[in-house]
Design a protein around this motif. Structure first.
Motif, PDB file in Angstrom:
ATOM      1  N   TYR A 374       0.852  -1.281  -0.096  1.00 27.01           N
ATOM      2  CA  TYR A 374       0.088  -0.181   0.027  1.00 27.01           C
ATOM      3  C   TYR A 374       0.935   1.189   0.007  1.00 27.01           C
ATOM      4  O   TYR A 374       0.795   2.050  -0.829  1.00 27.01           O
ATOM      5  CB  TYR A 374      -0.917  -0.165   1.253  1.00 27.01           C
ATOM      6  N   LEU A 375       1.886   1.253   0.926  1.00 28.32           N
ATOM      7  CA  LEU A 375       2.890   2.345   1.087  1.00 28.32           C
ATOM      8  C   LEU A 375       3.589   2.659  -0.456  1.00 28.32           C
ATOM      9  O   LEU A 375       3.760   3.845  -0.975  1.00 28.32           O
ATOM     10  CB  LEU A 375       3.774   2.302   2.041  1.00 28.32           C
ATOM     11  N   PHE A 376       3.907   1.583  -0.914  1.00 26.76           N
ATOM     12  CA  PHE A 376       4.800   1.675  -2.264  1.00 26.76           C
ATOM     13  C   PHE A 376       3.826   1.806  -3.410  1.00 26.76           C
ATOM     14  O   PHE A 376       4.249   2.100  -4.577  1.00 26.76           O
ATOM     15  CB  PHE A 376       5.552   0.675  -2.324  1.00 26.76           C
ATOM     16  N   SER A 377       2.598   1.723  -3.399  1.00 30.84           N
ATOM     17  CA  SER A 377       1.609   1.688  -4.343  1.00 30.84           C
ATOM     18  C   SER A 377       1.332   3.280  -4.839  1.00 30.84           C
ATOM     19  O   SER A 377       1.077   3.488  -6.040  1.00 30.84           O
ATOM     20  CB  SER A 377       0.142   1.336  -3.958  1.00 30.84           C
ATOM     21  N   ASN A 378       1.365   4.271  -4.105  1.00 32.16           N
ATOM     22  CA  ASN A 378       1.189   5.667  -4.213  1.00 32.16           C
ATOM     23  C   ASN A 378       2.655   6.264  -4.334  1.00 32.16           C
ATOM     24  O   ASN A 378       3.529   6.286  -3.226  1.00 32.16           O
ATOM     25  CB  ASN A 378       0.636   6.432  -3.318  1.00 32.16           C
ATOM     26  N   PRO A 379       3.267   6.595  -5.497  1.00 27.78           N
ATOM     27  CA  PRO A 379       4.747   7.044  -5.717  1.00 27.78           C
ATOM     28  C   PRO A 379       4.917   8.057  -4.591  1.00 27.78           C
ATOM     29  O   PRO A 379       6.217   7.927  -4.034  1.00 27.78           O
ATOM     30  CB  PRO A 379       4.722   7.805  -6.911  1.00 27.78           C
ATOM     31  N   ALA A 380       4.322   9.077  -4.599  1.00 26.25           N
ATOM     32  CA  ALA A 380       4.684  10.288  -3.392  1.00 26.25           C
ATOM     33  C   ALA A 380       4.651   9.641  -1.947  1.00 26.25           C
ATOM     34  O   ALA A 380       5.497  10.096  -1.136  1.00 26.25           O
ATOM     35  CB  ALA A 380       3.567  11.390  -3.470  1.00 26.25           C
ATOM     36  N   LEU A 381       3.644   8.715  -1.592  1.00 28.71           N
ATOM     37  CA  LEU A 381       3.641   8.326  -0.440  1.00 28.71           C
ATOM     38  C   LEU A 381       4.931   7.218  -0.226  1.00 28.71           C
ATOM     39  O   LEU A 381       5.504   7.233   0.983  1.00 28.71           O
ATOM     40  CB  LEU A 381       2.511   7.472  -0.115  1.00 28.71           C
ATOM     41  N   ALA A 382       5.350   6.681  -1.084  1.00 24.17           N
ATOM     42  CA  ALA A 382       6.331   5.777  -1.062  1.00 24.17           C
ATOM     43  C   ALA A 382       7.803   6.733  -0.912  1.00 24.17           C
ATOM     44  O   ALA A 382       8.616   6.129  -0.170  1.00 24.17           O
ATOM     45  CB  ALA A 382       6.855   5.116  -2.573  1.00 24.17           C
ATOM     46  N   VAL A 383       7.840   7.807  -1.713  1.00 21.43           N
ATOM     47  CA  VAL A 383       9.099   8.783  -1.434  1.00 21.43           C
ATOM     48  C   VAL A 383       9.036   9.193   0.282  1.00 21.43           C
ATOM     49  O   VAL A 383      10.197   8.983   0.847  1.00 21.43           O
ATOM     50  CB  VAL A 383       9.196  10.105  -2.110  1.00 21.43           C
ATOM     51  N   LEU A 384       8.094   9.615   0.698  1.00 20.58           N
ATOM     52  CA  LEU A 384       7.719   9.742   2.045  1.00 20.58           C
ATOM     53  C   LEU A 384       8.345   8.487   2.946  1.00 20.58           C
ATOM     54  O   LEU A 384       9.041   8.985   3.863  1.00 20.58           O
ATOM     55  CB  LEU A 384       6.496  10.412   2.398  1.00 20.58           C
ATOM     56  N   VAL A 386      10.222   5.929   2.218  1.00 18.93           N
ATOM     57  CA  VAL A 386      11.437   5.726   2.009  1.00 18.93           C
ATOM     58  C   VAL A 386      12.469   6.986   3.150  1.00 18.93           C
ATOM     59  O   VAL A 386      13.498   6.597   3.740  1.00 18.93           O
ATOM     60  CB  VAL A 386      11.989   5.848   0.684  1.00 18.93           C
ATOM     61  N   ALA A 387      12.006   8.079   3.053  1.00 20.03           N
ATOM     62  CA  ALA A 387      12.689   9.090   3.890  1.00 20.03           C
ATOM     63  C   ALA A 387      12.415   8.759   5.183  1.00 20.03           C
ATOM     64  O   ALA A 387      13.725   9.166   6.004  1.00 20.03           O
ATOM     65  CB  ALA A 387      12.052  10.680   3.390  1.00 20.03           C
ATOM     66  N   VAL A 388      11.296   8.349   5.732  1.00 14.78           N
ATOM     67  CA  VAL A 388      11.352   8.213   7.107  1.00 14.78           C
ATOM     68  C   VAL A 388      12.088   6.959   7.281  1.00 14.78           C
ATOM     69  O   VAL A 388      12.998   6.754   8.510  1.00 14.78           O
ATOM     70  CB  VAL A 388      10.016   7.929   7.567  1.00 14.78           C
ATOM     71  N   LEU A 389      11.812   5.887   6.590  1.00 17.72           N
ATOM     72  CA  LEU A 389      12.644   4.426   7.018  1.00 17.72           C
ATOM     73  C   LEU A 389      14.219   4.714   6.892  1.00 17.72           C
ATOM     74  O   LEU A 389      14.671   4.153   7.621  1.00 17.72           O
ATOM     75  CB  LEU A 389      12.287   3.531   5.724  1.00 17.72           C
ATOM     76  N   THR A 390      14.623   5.527   6.092  1.00 17.63           N
ATOM     77  CA  THR A 390      16.101   5.846   5.810  1.00 17.63           C
ATOM     78  C   THR A 390      16.484   6.498   7.230  1.00 17.63           C
ATOM     79  O   THR A 390      17.436   6.185   7.880  1.00 17.63           O
ATOM     80  CB  THR A 390      16.413   6.561   4.647  1.00 17.63           C
ATOM     81  N   VAL A 412      15.083  -0.897  -3.067  1.00 14.64           N
ATOM     82  CA  VAL A 412      15.212  -1.536  -4.460  1.00 14.64           C
ATOM     83  C   VAL A 412      14.494  -2.782  -4.432  1.00 14.64           C
ATOM     84  O   VAL A 412      13.479  -2.852  -5.387  1.00 14.64           O
ATOM     85  CB  VAL A 412      16.645  -1.485  -4.979  1.00 14.64           C
ATOM     86  N   ALA A 413      14.592  -3.889  -3.652  1.00 10.60           N
ATOM     87  CA  ALA A 413      13.804  -4.897  -3.292  1.00 10.60           C
ATOM     88  C   ALA A 413      12.435  -4.783  -2.958  1.00 10.60           C
ATOM     89  O   ALA A 413      11.631  -5.202  -3.821  1.00 10.60           O
ATOM     90  CB  ALA A 413      14.569  -5.542  -2.108  1.00 10.60           C
ATOM     91  N   LEU A 414      12.089  -3.686  -2.147  1.00  7.42           N
ATOM     92  CA  LEU A 414      10.446  -3.425  -2.081  1.00  7.42           C
ATOM     93  C   LEU A 414       9.615  -2.975  -3.344  1.00  7.42           C
ATOM     94  O   LEU A 414       8.768  -3.364  -3.722  1.00  7.42           O
ATOM     95  CB  LEU A 414      10.465  -2.590  -0.965  1.00  7.42           C
ATOM     96  N   SER A 415      10.763  -2.092  -4.208  1.00  5.98           N
ATOM     97  CA  SER A 415      10.250  -1.351  -5.271  1.00  5.98           C
ATOM     98  C   SER A 415       9.924  -2.706  -6.383  1.00  5.98           C
ATOM     99  O   SER A 415       8.953  -2.374  -7.078  1.00  5.98           O
ATOM    100  CB  SER A 415      11.187  -0.392  -5.689  1.00  5.98           C
ATOM    101  N   ALA A 416      10.641  -3.556  -6.443  1.00  9.49           N
ATOM    102  CA  ALA A 416      10.424  -4.499  -7.373  1.00  9.49           C
ATOM    103  C   ALA A 416       9.099  -5.241  -7.336  1.00  9.49           C
ATOM    104  O   ALA A 416       8.782  -5.621  -8.267  1.00  9.49           O
ATOM    105  CB  ALA A 416      11.706  -5.680  -7.243  1.00  9.49           C
ATOM    106  N   LEU A 425      13.950   6.656  -8.429  1.00  5.41           N
ATOM    107  CA  LEU A 425      13.947   7.655  -7.567  1.00  5.41           C
ATOM    108  C   LEU A 425      13.878   7.360  -5.905  1.00  5.41           C
ATOM    109  O   LEU A 425      14.529   8.186  -5.431  1.00  5.41           O
ATOM    110  CB  LEU A 425      12.543   8.406  -7.707  1.00  5.41           C
ATOM    111  N   LEU A 426      13.320   6.440  -5.763  1.00  2.17           N
ATOM    112  CA  LEU A 426      13.175   5.868  -4.374  1.00  2.17           C
ATOM    113  C   LEU A 426      14.823   5.664  -3.950  1.00  2.17           C
ATOM    114  O   LEU A 426      15.208   5.801  -2.795  1.00  2.17           O
ATOM    115  CB  LEU A 426      12.403   4.711  -4.272  1.00  2.17           C
ATOM    116  N   ALA A 427      15.618   4.980  -4.766  1.00  2.76           N
ATOM    117  CA  ALA A 427      17.146   4.634  -4.639  1.00  2.76           C
ATOM    118  C   ALA A 427      17.709   6.012  -4.368  1.00  2.76           C
ATOM    119  O   ALA A 427      18.420   5.974  -3.454  1.00  2.76           O
ATOM    120  CB  ALA A 427      17.655   3.777  -5.689  1.00  2.76           C
ATOM    121  N   PHE A 428      17.409   6.660  -5.182  1.00  2.00           N
ATOM    122  CA  PHE A 428      18.095   8.390  -5.134  1.00  2.00           C
ATOM    123  C   PHE A 428      17.767   8.692  -3.573  1.00  2.00           C
ATOM    124  O   PHE A 428      18.604   9.478  -3.040  1.00  2.00           O
ATOM    125  CB  PHE A 428      17.669   9.215  -6.325  1.00  2.00           C
TER     126      PHE A 428
END
Length: 490
Positions: A374-384, A386-390, A412-416, A425-428
């Motif tokens: 669900y979190l990675f299904s929305n690109p903008a939410l996925a960016v947020l 990843v930022a918090v997780l990192t 990258v693994a989750l994005s796959a 973008l998420l890796a960046f």
């Protein structure tokens, strides 16, 4: 009823404190090694029914060395050397694979960056730039802090190492403190020193070679996603964010360390005098500036000539000591620190080992659930996300290189497994967020170096670090819904 104190009891009480401290120090390192061993045992034997041998032992060794990198019972580089022989001895990977990171252009880019920085240090160009900025800004409210924040941003274009930029900036800050009569423990002194930490941290945001974390991220993107990120690609992605973070950093530090009568009288006159002491711009400085500009232009034109950033950097380093140009002494230019190169080479090799043995595939399958999808299904939410997780991972993996290697493969693994997730973008974002370590001293090299001066304590990091962490996360999300979306990365 009066109480008579016993001097003998006092002496015994005082004596026990150093004893307990010494006992803890003697037990601390064995305890950290035990925790590292425990991490290995839990992964190796605990996942015996779920993973094949090669990925299991690779993951076990990786987590064990991450524990050592976090707790640091031995130097970072010594832990890195352990990886070089533990993985081949275990049979998980070949010797060629574990040494492959040292053949990466990233290694020679850092070598060339250190050589360039050494040449710059042999001239007065860096000091001249700093003094000139402080001359322009010093008589304005918050101007000294603004100057300290801006100096590393300019240096980032031609000094590709945050540690070197910090080392060059600290003597300038000490000189300013002496001129203004600022003493250790003063609020203004804490503000200026935290300015060094923050400014050197964000100075690598937009310039690809300006941070080791950037270089590792690009290498991992190439390894996992088979996509090449150029100097200009990185600059275009990160430049607006960099521009926003500069004033945001100034504002946060200005508010967290309020000082009355901050405008120092006579600083402009004193800066002018110090510029005068340097004398007129020398021929060597002009040649150096011309070479630095040429290197930056070659970096920017990578899409035309096809040279990776390491080639222009090496050309610049050679030119600086070439007969007839002779800006710096070649023997001094070659005097580079070996420890960061070992650390970088091992982290690059470790990233490839995690990929080749299939560890990242296992991680992606384990972390695939309704919440992550669900979190990675929305690109903008996925960016947020990843930022918090990192940021969370960075708090327990203090070194930037370690944080990158622990975060980017997982992202990258989750994005796959999420068809809508913008993997590149998420890796960046994961790699970039690893630069934003402001809460704990040990999160970045500038943080450690400034703390070592004794002018700031861990407590001084908490308040500005908390607000800057929130700010960088918010700005990252803002970039996702605006700039990166407009560029088509989202």
């Amino acid at each position: 009823m009066s109480t008579i104190s016993n001097p003998q009891t006092k002496r015994e009480s005082v004596a026990t404190k150093p004893h307990h401290k010494g006992l803890w120090l003697s037990l601390k390192k064995p305890l950290w090694f035990a925790l590292s061993t425990l991490a290995f045992v839990l992964i190796y034997f605990g996942l015996q029914d779920y993973m094949e041998y090669a990925p299991r032992v690779t993951l076990a060794i990786t987590l064990a060395v991450i524990v050592l990198w976090v707790l640091e019972p031995i130097p970072f580089s010594m832990t890195a050397v352990l990886v070089l022989f533990l993985l081949p001895i275990s049979g998980a990977v070949s010797t060629d694979l574990i040494l492959s990171g040292f053949a990466s252009p990233a290694i020679f880019l850092i070598v060339a960056g250190m050589m360039i920085a050494s040449a710059v240090e042999q001239t007065s160009l860096g000091k001249r730039l700093a003094y000139q900025l402080l001359y322009w800004l010093g008589d304005k409210k918050g101007g000294v802090l603004a100057g300290i924040i801006l100096i590393p941003q300019v240096m980032a274009f031609f000094i590709p190492a945050a540690a070197v930029r910090t080392a060059m900036l600290l003597p300038i800050v000490f000189s300013i403190a002496s001129i203004l009569g600022i003493k250790q423990g003063d609020v203004m002194g804490k503000k200026l020193m935290m300015g060094v930490v923050v400014s050197c941290g964000i100075s690598g945001v937009a310039i690809l070679p300006a941070a080791i974390g950037n270089v590792i991220t690009v290498d991992l993107i190439h390894t996992y996603l088979h996509q090449h990120v150029t100097y200009v690609d990185w600059l275009i992605l990160a430049f607006p964010m960099w521009l926003i973070l500069i004033p945001v950093s100034w504002w946060v530090l200005h508010r967290c360390f309020p000082v009355k009568n901050e405008i120092p009288g006579g600083l402009k006159v004193k800066m002018k005098a110090m510029i005068g002491e340097l004398g007129p711009v020398t021929r060597e400085e002009k040649r150096l500036l011309a070479i630095l500009v040429a290197v930056c232009l070659m970096w920017a034109l990578e899409g035309i000539h096809g040279w990776p950033p390491v080639i222009p950097a090496l050309i610049g380093a050679v030119l600086m000591a070439w007969p007839g140009i002779k800006i710096a002494d070649w023997d001094k230019i070659l005097d580079v620190k070996f420890a960061p190169l070992i650390m970088l080479g091992v982290t690059l090799s470790l990233g490839r080992a995690l990929y080749e043995t299939g560890v990242t595939n296992y991680l992606s399958r384990w972390m695939e659930n309704d919440l992550t999808l669900y979190l990675f299904s929305n690109p903008a939410l996925a960016v947020l996300t990843v930022a918090v997780l990192t940021q969370l991972i960075h708090k327990v993996t203090s070194n930037v290189s370690t944080a990158v290697i622990a975060t980017v493969p997982v992202v990258v693994a989750l994005s796959a497994h999420s068809p809508n997730a913008p993997a590149l973008l998420l890796a960046f974002v994961a790699g970039l967020t690893c630069l934003f370590g402001f809460i704990l001293v040990v999160e970045t090299i500038p943080g450690v170096m400034v703390h070592g001066t004794g002018w700031v304590t861990q407590q001084d990091y908490f308040k500005p670090g908390f607000w800057l962490t929130l700010a960088t996360t918010a700005v990252t999300y803002l970039m996702a819904v605006t700039w990166w979306s407009w560029l088509g990365y989202l």
